[in-house]
Write an enzyme that holds these catalytic residues in place. Sequence first.
Site, PDB file in Angstrom:
ATOM      1  N   GLN A  51     -31.061  15.479 -15.858  1.00 54.54           N
ATOM      2  CA  GLN A  51     -30.414  14.175 -15.360  1.00 54.54           C
ATOM      3  C   GLN A  51     -29.668  14.442 -13.882  1.00 54.54           C
ATOM      4  OE1 GLN A  51     -27.130  13.631 -18.262  1.00 54.54           O
ATOM      5  NE2 GLN A  51     -28.320  11.737 -17.671  1.00 54.54           N
ATOM      6  N   LEU A  97     -25.256   8.654 -18.397  1.00 54.81           N
ATOM      7  CA  LEU A  97     -24.599   8.277 -16.713  1.00 54.81           C
ATOM      8  C   LEU A  97     -26.031   8.172 -16.501  1.00 54.81           C
ATOM      9  CD1 LEU A  97     -22.052  11.688 -16.173  1.00 54.81           C
ATOM     10  CD2 LEU A  97     -21.960   9.071 -16.896  1.00 54.81           C
ATOM     11  N   HIS A 138     -27.938  12.993 -28.509  1.00 58.79           N
ATOM     12  CA  HIS A 138     -28.627  12.124 -26.533  1.00 58.79           C
ATOM     13  C   HIS A 138     -29.073  12.740 -25.958  1.00 58.79           C
ATOM     14  CE1 HIS A 138     -27.512   8.828 -24.105  1.00 58.79           C
ATOM     15  NE2 HIS A 138     -27.768   9.907 -22.828  1.00 58.79           N
ATOM     16  N   GLU A 139     -28.782  14.358 -25.945  1.00 59.44           N
ATOM     17  CA  GLU A 139     -28.389  15.090 -24.256  1.00 59.44           C
ATOM     18  C   GLU A 139     -29.968  15.886 -24.803  1.00 59.44           C
ATOM     19  OE1 GLU A 139     -27.254  14.828 -21.761  1.00 59.44           O
ATOM     20  OE2 GLU A 139     -25.399  13.917 -22.603  1.00 59.44           O
ATOM     21  N   HIS A 142     -32.999  13.954 -23.490  1.00 59.43           N
ATOM     22  CA  HIS A 142     -32.976  13.987 -22.442  1.00 59.43           C
ATOM     23  C   HIS A 142     -34.223  15.371 -22.122  1.00 59.43           C
ATOM     24  CE1 HIS A 142     -30.538  10.983 -20.665  1.00 59.43           C
ATOM     25  NE2 HIS A 142     -29.465  11.630 -20.766  1.00 59.43           N
TER      26      HIS A 142
HETATM   27 ZN    ZN Z   1     -28.332  10.532 -21.052  1.00 59.93          ZN
END
Ligand code: ZN
Length: 188
Positions: A51, A97, A138-139, A142
């Site tokens: 991210q 984010l 969730h991470e 990613h």
């Molecule tokens: Zn996220």
Amino acid sequence: MSIIPIYNCFHPFLRKKTTLINNIDDEIVKLVDDMFETMYKADGIGLAANQVGKPISLIIIDVSKADDKVKTPPIALINPIIESFSEEEIEISEGCLSIPKFYEKVLRPEEIQVKYFDLSMKEHVLTGNEMLSRVIQHEVDHLNGILFFERLTPMRRALAKSKLKAIQKGKIDANYPFINPDGKPANI
Ligand code: ZN
């Protein structure tokens, strides 16, 4: 420490699978510090390295703000792998984010066990429930190039279409440095 711009979820970086980390050098230690500063500035509870434009298998989490029952301190997880998922699933509202001001309920397993390495490359296994489990899932998604809106029910995803289109066009409302899908800094 410094704040690093966060990439829009529609930037190609966020769709690529990250690579494993073989050794911890000063650059990674600094990246972890910067990621924490960036996450706190953005009021987040989790952040993956891709991210912020680094395609490596590293996430940081601090769920203390979202769930005061959680006693886990802020941690950096190197090469995390979720080894088991509970059969029981729960719905929790998620945000990201890389997708500012977009929140939707997602159904995922309630409990997980994750294997990861710390910054000394020592192996750990952590069991997480509720919010802790949710943020880790969730991470880790990613790191595999998966975004949380892909886990919405077809109905919720259809309803979210116009909001996501606006974010794709760079119409975002964030109070932290942000990179548009074309790689240019967003005007915020
Ligand atoms: Zn996220």
